[in-house]
Design an enzyme around this catalytic site. Structure first.
Site, PDB file in Angstrom:
ATOM      1  CE1 TYR A   1      -2.404   0.497  -1.190  1.00 60.27           C
ATOM      2  CE2 TYR A   1      -2.099  -1.619  -2.272  1.00 60.27           C
ATOM      3  CZ  TYR A   1      -2.911  -0.572  -1.910  1.00 60.27           C
ATOM      4  OH  TYR A   1      -4.233  -0.595  -2.242  1.00 60.27           O
ATOM      5  CE  LYS A   2      -4.527   1.345   1.911  1.00 58.99           C
ATOM      6  NZ  LYS A   2      -5.805   0.652   1.873  1.00 58.99           N
TER       7      LYS A   2
ATOM      8  CG  PHE B   1     -11.725   0.535   1.145  1.00 65.88           C
ATOM      9  CD1 PHE B   1     -11.079   1.720   1.456  1.00 65.88           C
ATOM     10  CD2 PHE B   1     -11.407  -0.093  -0.051  1.00 65.88           C
ATOM     11  CE1 PHE B   1     -10.128   2.260   0.600  1.00 65.88           C
ATOM     12  CE2 PHE B   1     -10.458   0.437  -0.909  1.00 65.88           C
ATOM     13  CZ  PHE B   1      -9.818   1.623  -0.584  1.00 65.88           C
TER      14      PHE B   1
ATOM     15  CG  ASP C   1     -10.027  -4.862   4.076  1.00 65.06           C
ATOM     16  OD1 ASP C   1      -8.831  -4.702   4.366  1.00 65.06           O
ATOM     17  OD2 ASP C   1     -10.518  -4.524   2.978  1.00 65.06           O
TER      18      ASP C   1
ATOM     19  NE  ARG D   1      -7.530   8.862   4.275  1.00 64.93           N
ATOM     20  CZ  ARG D   1      -7.377   7.684   3.709  1.00 64.93           C
ATOM     21  NH1 ARG D   1      -7.994   6.622   4.202  1.00 64.93           N
ATOM     22  NH2 ARG D   1      -6.614   7.532   2.646  1.00 64.93           N
TER      23      ARG D   1
HETATM   24  C1  PLP Z   1      -6.422   0.256   0.775  1.00 60.31           C
HETATM   25  C2  PLP Z   1      -7.519  -0.684   0.996  1.00 60.31           C
HETATM   26  C3  PLP Z   1      -7.819  -1.664   0.048  1.00 60.31           C
HETATM   27  C4  PLP Z   1      -7.024  -1.732  -1.223  1.00 60.31           C
HETATM   28  O1  PLP Z   1      -7.422  -2.705  -2.115  1.00 60.31           O
HETATM   29  P1  PLP Z   1      -6.592  -2.924  -3.441  1.00 60.31           P
HETATM   30  O2  PLP Z   1      -7.137  -4.125  -4.025  1.00 60.31           O
HETATM   31  O3  PLP Z   1      -5.138  -2.995  -3.073  1.00 60.31           O
HETATM   32  O4  PLP Z   1      -6.772  -1.709  -4.305  1.00 60.31           O
HETATM   33  C5  PLP Z   1      -8.849  -2.540   0.332  1.00 60.31           C
HETATM   34  N1  PLP Z   1      -9.554  -2.448   1.483  1.00 60.31           N
HETATM   35  C6  PLP Z   1      -9.292  -1.494   2.393  1.00 60.31           C
HETATM   36  C7  PLP Z   1     -10.083  -1.421   3.646  1.00 60.31           C
HETATM   37  C8  PLP Z   1      -8.282  -0.574   2.175  1.00 60.31           C
HETATM   38  O5  PLP Z   1      -8.020   0.364   3.074  1.00 60.31           O
END
Ligand code: PLP
Length: 421
Positions: free
Chosen positions: A231-232, A128, A206, A381
């Protein structure tokens, strides 16, 4: 075969779904909207509305500052303890705090401090972006070297290639996204964690695209560190605070690089010199965003009630169904499957590729009332969120995409990329 038999199949699956009732726990504003982006922003649980009303009107409105002594202060550890049940950790190994990005920053620094003589950080090219950017900044500041393992097929990263890179003798830290945000490919947590430990390195996972959709066994794999998003699949709300995990035996050894007052031992003594609090509390920084924090709790409670094993079972059935429909209706239009075909190797979203993916995504959103998302360069997606996604949603998403392609509805859209996809 014509479309209706699949629709019948979808309806039968929904009728037999033991988790079907959970959909009623969410706000469904427009029943015709096929929401396939719960892997980016989960839906709003109805009880979150009630909980936030209570928090605003009675806790903030009436209790005022006394709220901190009456449940707010404990919330990061309490909700972390609940998330621990979803990631295979002990209740005192998870804390809700800050954003995933900030938690990642804190734990990368902390891990590197434990291996000061080593220079190498191993990650991969499909990680990411926020993880990659933060690693690049830290590597520059601390004179470390990042080794990026490349994907062989654009979908997966071979475990062997990661294990080989880890074996290089100055590897300090391995950090990977457990479920890849683009393809949905899932790393072998046990094999990679073992390889890191054999090489004397630490591992930081992560879990943002895994938590709430796939069982995770942090303790069982002896994982060192992890961060993740709420939030996912946890439905905590836009920008809700994230969580971090530190294995119990490492907690006292690690230093939080952001030494804020919420991580201070005996915080309200207001001493002038920093001394880290015991346990996970030291990984706090500043005052937690209490309204968003409380919304995380109602989201997590729903996932716990449904049970992660049952959610996973439904998610696999739904992504398998989606792939069946892709093969039948979309593959003939040149749409490719950009996710692993083996359900054991993927999370809860499926990426479909097409050279016109961006325009197809626009047509789905603007004309078909289907909401997936687009990820550069050519991925659409489709996230399955088994708490509220129905089999008929999967059916209509594919059926409407078939209509876009067969009627060439996407061709009138611009190829310019909008600011947010
Ligand atoms: C959604 C996501 C994030 C989000 O990071 P934020 O700090 O909340 O913006 C980080 N890492 C991964 C792998 C994600 O899918």
């Amino acid at each position: 075969m014509t479309l209706p038999p699949y629709l019948q199949h979808a309806r039968a699956r929904d009728a037999a779904d033991p988790l079907a009732a959970f959909r009623d726990a969410f706000v469904i504003d427009d029943p015709d909207t096929i929401y396939m982006d719960g892997n980016s922003l989960g839906r709003l649980p109805k009880r979150t509305i009630a909980r936030l009303n209570e928090a605003v009107q009675n806790e903030w409105g009436k209790r005022l500052v006394r709220g901190w002594g009456e449940g707010w202060m404990d919330a990061p550890a309490r909700i972390g303890g609940k998330i621990a049940g979803l990631v295979g950790a002990q209740g005192d190994e998870v804390l809700v705090a800050d954003s995933t990005s900030v938690n990642f920053y804190k734990l990368v620094h902390a891990a590197l401090d434990l291996r000061p003589a080593r220079r190498q950080i191993v990650t991969e090219t499909v990680n990411f972006p926020t993880d990659a950017y933060i690693l690049q900044g830290i590597a520059q500041a601390r004179n470390k070297k990042i080794t990026y393992i490349d994907t062989s097929d654009g979908i997966t990263i071979p475990t062997d290639a990661i294990v080989d890179a880890i074996a290089a003798d100055d590897c300090a830290l391995v950090t990977l996204t457990h479920t890849a945000f683009k393809s949905g490919a899932v790393h072998d947590m046990r094999a990679i964690t073992d390889a890191a430990h054999n090489a004397g390195a630490l591992v930081l996972w992560d879990l943002s695209h895994s938590v709430g959709s796939i069982p995770i066994h942090l303790n069982d794999c002896n994982a060192d560190l992890a961060v993740g998003c709420t939030y996912k699949y946890l439905n905590g709300g836009p920008g809700a605070p994230a969580f971090l995990y530190v294995r119990r035996d490492l907690q006292a050894q690690l230093r939080n690089p952001i030494q804020g007052w919420f991580g201070q031992r005996d915080q309200f003594a207001m001493g002038f010199d920093y001394a880290p609090a015991p346990g996970m509390t030291r990984f706090n920084v500043g005052t937690p965003p209490m309204l968003s924090m409380l919304a995380v709790e109602t989201g997590v409670d729903l996932v716990l009630e449904a049970g992660i094993e049952r959610l996973r079972e439904k998610s696999v059935a739904q992504t398998e169904f989606l792939i069946t429909l892709w093969e039948e209706y979309l593959a003939p239009f040149g749409v490719t499957l950009n996710s692993p075909s083996d359900p054991n190797q993927r999370g809860s979203h499926i990426s479909l590729g097409h050279p016109d993916a961006l325009r197809i995504d626009r047509a789905l959103i603007e004309e078909m009332n289907v909401i997936p998302d687009f990820r550069y360069p050519d991925n659409i997606r489709f996230g399955v969120a088994p708490l509220y996604t129905r089999f008929v949603d999967v059916y209509y998403a594919m059926e409407r995409m078939h209509r876009v392609l067969s009627e060439r509805l996407h061709e009138k859209y611009s190829i310019e990329r909008p600011t947010v996809t």
